[in-house]
Scaffold this motif. Structure first.
Motif, PDB file in Angstrom:
ATOM      1  N   ASN A 179       0.854  -1.089   0.018  1.00  0.00           N
ATOM      2  CA  ASN A 179      -0.051   0.007   0.108  1.00  0.00           C
ATOM      3  C   ASN A 179       0.718   1.335   0.088  1.00  0.00           C
ATOM      4  O   ASN A 179       0.133   2.389   0.099  1.00  0.00           O
ATOM      5  N   GLU A 181       1.658   3.111  -2.516  1.00  0.00           N
ATOM      6  CA  GLU A 181       1.228   4.208  -3.071  1.00  0.00           C
ATOM      7  C   GLU A 181      -0.004   5.008  -2.448  1.00  0.00           C
ATOM      8  O   GLU A 181      -0.099   6.182  -2.398  1.00  0.00           O
ATOM      9  N   ASP A 194      -3.225   4.342  -7.758  1.00  0.00           N
ATOM     10  CA  ASP A 194      -2.115   3.123  -8.158  1.00  0.00           C
ATOM     11  C   ASP A 194      -2.412   2.727  -9.561  1.00  0.00           C
ATOM     12  O   ASP A 194      -1.574   3.052 -10.417  1.00  0.00           O
ATOM     13  N   THR A 195      -3.597   1.925  -9.676  1.00  0.00           N
ATOM     14  CA  THR A 195      -3.789   1.453 -11.021  1.00  0.00           C
ATOM     15  C   THR A 195      -4.769   2.109 -11.827  1.00  0.00           C
ATOM     16  O   THR A 195      -5.831   2.781 -11.160  1.00  0.00           O
ATOM     17  N   THR A 213      -0.748  -1.127 -14.565  1.00  0.00           N
ATOM     18  CA  THR A 213       0.197  -0.788 -13.217  1.00  0.00           C
ATOM     19  C   THR A 213       1.289  -0.972 -13.379  1.00  0.00           C
ATOM     20  O   THR A 213       1.710  -1.925 -13.931  1.00  0.00           O
ATOM     21  N   GLY A 215       2.403  -1.592 -10.485  1.00  0.00           N
ATOM     22  CA  GLY A 215       2.160  -2.272  -9.272  1.00  0.00           C
ATOM     23  C   GLY A 215       2.560  -2.015  -7.799  1.00  0.00           C
ATOM     24  O   GLY A 215       2.973  -0.557  -7.861  1.00  0.00           O
ATOM     25  N   MET A 216       2.708  -2.565  -6.894  1.00  0.00           N
ATOM     26  CA  MET A 216       3.240  -2.215  -5.466  1.00  0.00           C
ATOM     27  C   MET A 216       4.625  -1.539  -5.691  1.00  0.00           C
ATOM     28  O   MET A 216       5.599  -2.329  -6.001  1.00  0.00           O
ATOM     29  N   ARG A 223       7.076  -9.950  -8.104  1.00  0.00           N
ATOM     30  CA  ARG A 223       5.678  -9.824  -7.473  1.00  0.00           C
ATOM     31  C   ARG A 223       4.692  -9.507  -8.457  1.00  0.00           C
ATOM     32  O   ARG A 223       5.139  -8.614  -9.301  1.00  0.00           O
ATOM     33  N   GLY A 225       0.560  -8.548  -9.041  1.00  0.00           N
ATOM     34  CA  GLY A 225      -0.558  -8.002  -8.028  1.00  0.00           C
ATOM     35  C   GLY A 225      -1.861  -8.491  -9.041  1.00  0.00           C
ATOM     36  O   GLY A 225      -1.917  -9.371  -9.533  1.00  0.00           O
ATOM     37  N   ASP A 226      -2.975  -8.016  -8.655  1.00  0.00           N
ATOM     38  CA  ASP A 226      -4.363  -8.299  -9.302  1.00  0.00           C
ATOM     39  C   ASP A 226      -4.356  -7.823 -10.573  1.00  0.00           C
ATOM     40  O   ASP A 226      -5.117  -8.466 -11.564  1.00  0.00           O
ATOM     41  N   SER A 227      -3.738  -6.781 -11.115  1.00  0.00           N
ATOM     42  CA  SER A 227      -3.980  -5.955 -12.290  1.00  0.00           C
ATOM     43  C   SER A 227      -4.026  -6.822 -13.637  1.00  0.00           C
ATOM     44  O   SER A 227      -4.751  -6.739 -14.585  1.00  0.00           O
ATOM     45  N   THR A 246      -8.683  -1.319  -7.770  1.00  0.00           N
ATOM     46  CA  THR A 246      -7.558  -0.748  -7.672  1.00  0.00           C
ATOM     47  C   THR A 246      -6.938  -0.917  -6.133  1.00  0.00           C
ATOM     48  O   THR A 246      -7.935  -1.144  -5.264  1.00  0.00           O
ATOM     49  N   GLY A 247      -5.792  -0.789  -5.737  1.00  0.00           N
ATOM     50  CA  GLY A 247      -5.413  -0.948  -4.381  1.00  0.00           C
ATOM     51  C   GLY A 247      -4.531  -2.364  -4.124  1.00  0.00           C
ATOM     52  O   GLY A 247      -3.905  -2.839  -4.987  1.00  0.00           O
ATOM     53  N   VAL A 248      -4.372  -2.932  -3.103  1.00  0.00           N
ATOM     54  CA  VAL A 248      -3.564  -4.010  -2.671  1.00  0.00           C
ATOM     55  C   VAL A 248      -4.035  -5.073  -3.343  1.00  0.00           C
ATOM     56  O   VAL A 248      -5.110  -5.668  -3.088  1.00  0.00           O
ATOM     57  N   GLY A 249      -3.241  -5.509  -4.281  1.00  0.00           N
ATOM     58  CA  GLY A 249      -3.717  -6.554  -5.171  1.00  0.00           C
ATOM     59  C   GLY A 249      -3.960  -7.765  -4.519  1.00  0.00           C
ATOM     60  O   GLY A 249      -4.671  -8.664  -4.967  1.00  0.00           O
TER      61      GLY A 249
HETATM   62  C1  SD4 Z   1      -1.283  -3.924  -7.453  1.00  0.00           C
HETATM   63  N1  SD4 Z   1      -3.567  -3.002  -7.646  1.00  0.00           N
HETATM   64  O1  SD4 Z   1      -0.367  -4.493  -8.043  1.00  0.00           O
HETATM   65  C2  SD4 Z   1      -2.131  -2.782  -7.985  1.00  0.00           C
HETATM   66  C3  SD4 Z   1      -1.755  -1.576  -7.518  1.00  0.00           C
HETATM   67  C4  SD4 Z   1      -0.863  -1.458  -6.480  1.00  0.00           C
HETATM   68  O2  SD4 Z   1      -0.794  -1.231  -4.068  1.00  0.00           O
HETATM   69  O3  SD4 Z   1       0.377  -1.115  -6.606  1.00  0.00           O
HETATM   70  N2  SD4 Z   1      -1.286  -1.646  -5.458  1.00  0.00           N
HETATM   71  O4  SD4 Z   1      -1.671  -4.604  -6.432  1.00  0.00           O
END
Ligand code: SD4
Length: 336
Positions: A179, A181, A194-195, A213, A215-216, A223, A225-227, A246-249
């Motif tokens: 998190n 970002e 973020d995304t 994205t 990503g984190m 790593r 993420g979800d994107s 968007t957010g913590v993938g």
């Molecule tokens: C992810 N949803 O990679 C994306 C964006 C992000 O902290 O960086 N989230 O998880």
């Protein structure tokens, strides 16, 4: 141009012709006016510029798939954007690794994960969809595929991103933080997102989506993420609607978030309530997430109705249609 005046003119023309019982022409124009499309929506304030680009395709009657690809390329190219595309913050070893996926009205989809050296991951994702029998390419294989298809291989780490990463290294003890970002700047401000996830419905009523994205920030090398994960960061079902996140993938992947939102809309939930239920699932499984983890969902249904919901306040999304060209909506949230 499919502007407001023309929109009203078309609707009025449809109405008067219908009055003269010329039903064929009326049928051709009315569904567009009544149904709320073409329309494009996307996450965060940077979605305004992205939507504008997507709208150029939609207003000409173009395909939603072309619109979303063109739209998200705007933040991907933006050197001031440190969470999407070429100027994205790197992982903890200094590599900029990008994630993206795209999905069309037929259920076709393509993705790239942890791809380095290519500035427009969304276009590579589309090529994976259209030119290969696969859905996702990752890492070096994704870069190799992109280069084979004419993409330029270049160093993506900008001097500004490099400086921020070196600053982080001084105190971070080499430990990835979730998190990051969403801890920068004001909630919802220009550094606090973020995304980009984008959903569009074209004049024919067909839905497509794109998600991209870097990503984190300071993540472990490799790593993902979800994107770039279909069902997590993005899902489209042309019968029902589309959703993106968007957010913590990690939290989105655990709950197959975007697929869940679409399935809830299939059951009759409004887009906003579907997003809210998906957020509630995350909170229920991990009550601690309400303290500081940000996850937001954005959804649109087949009628062009849209809605969003996030865990933390500050989430916003942009809307563009014939009536509103650069609308920014404050998303509702659990921690309001
Ligand atoms: C992810 N949803 O990679 C994306 C964006 C992000 O902290 O960086 N989230 O998880």
């Amino acid at each position: 141009m499919y502007n407001r005046r023309k929109f009203i003119k078309v609707t009025a023309a449809g109405a008067s012709l219908a009055a003269f019982s010329s039903s064929l022409f009326a049928k051709a124009v009315q569904p567009v006016a009544a149904a709320g499309f073409p329309i494009v929506i996307s996450t965060w304030d940077f979605g305004i510029a992205a939507n504008k680009e997507a709208w150029k395709t939609l207003e000409k009657g173009g395909r939603a798939l072309d619109a979303v690809e063109a739209g998200v390329k705007i933040p991907e190219a933006d050197l001031k954007n440190h969470s999407v595309g070429r100027a994205g913050y790197p992982d903890r070893d200094g590599h900029v690794t990008l994630d993206a996926c795209i999905m069309d009205e037929f259920g076709n989809c393509g993705a790239v994960a942890a791809m380095e050296y290519i500035a427009h991951p969304i276009s590579v994702a589309r090529l994976v969809m259209e030119k290969t029998p696969h859905v996702m390419l990752a890492g070096e294989g994704a870069t190799q595929f992109a280069v084979e298809h004419g993409f330029k291989k270049e160093k993506l780490l900008t001097p500004e991103s490099e400086k921020a990463w070196k600053e982080w290294l001084k105190t971070a003890k080499y430990a990835p933080v979730i998190n990051f970002e969403n801890t920068q700047g004001m909630p919802g401000g220009k550094d606090n997102h973020d995304t980009i996830g984008m959903l569009a419905i074209d004049a024919k009523g067909n839905i497509s989506g794109a998600c991209t994205t870097s990503g984190m920030a300071w993540k472990l090398h490799g790593r993902v993420g979800d994107s770039p994960i279909i069902g997590a960061g993005l899902y489209v079902d042309n019968e029902v609607g589309g959703a993106t996140s968007t957010g913590v993938g990690e939290e989105v992947i655990r709950n197959v978030g975007s697929f869940l939102v679409v399935e809830l809309m299939r059951q009759g939930y409004t887009p906003e309530n579907a997003c809210k239920e998906a957020v509630n699932r995350i909170i229920k499984k991990k009550p601690d997430s309400i303290k500081d983890i940000q996850v937001g969902f954005l959804a649109i249904n087949k009628k062009g109705e849209y809605g969003a919901y996030a865990i933390q306040k500050g989430f916003s999304f942009a809307v563009c249609n014939a009536e509103k060209q650069d609308l920014l909506v404050k998303g509702k949230s659990y921690n309001s």
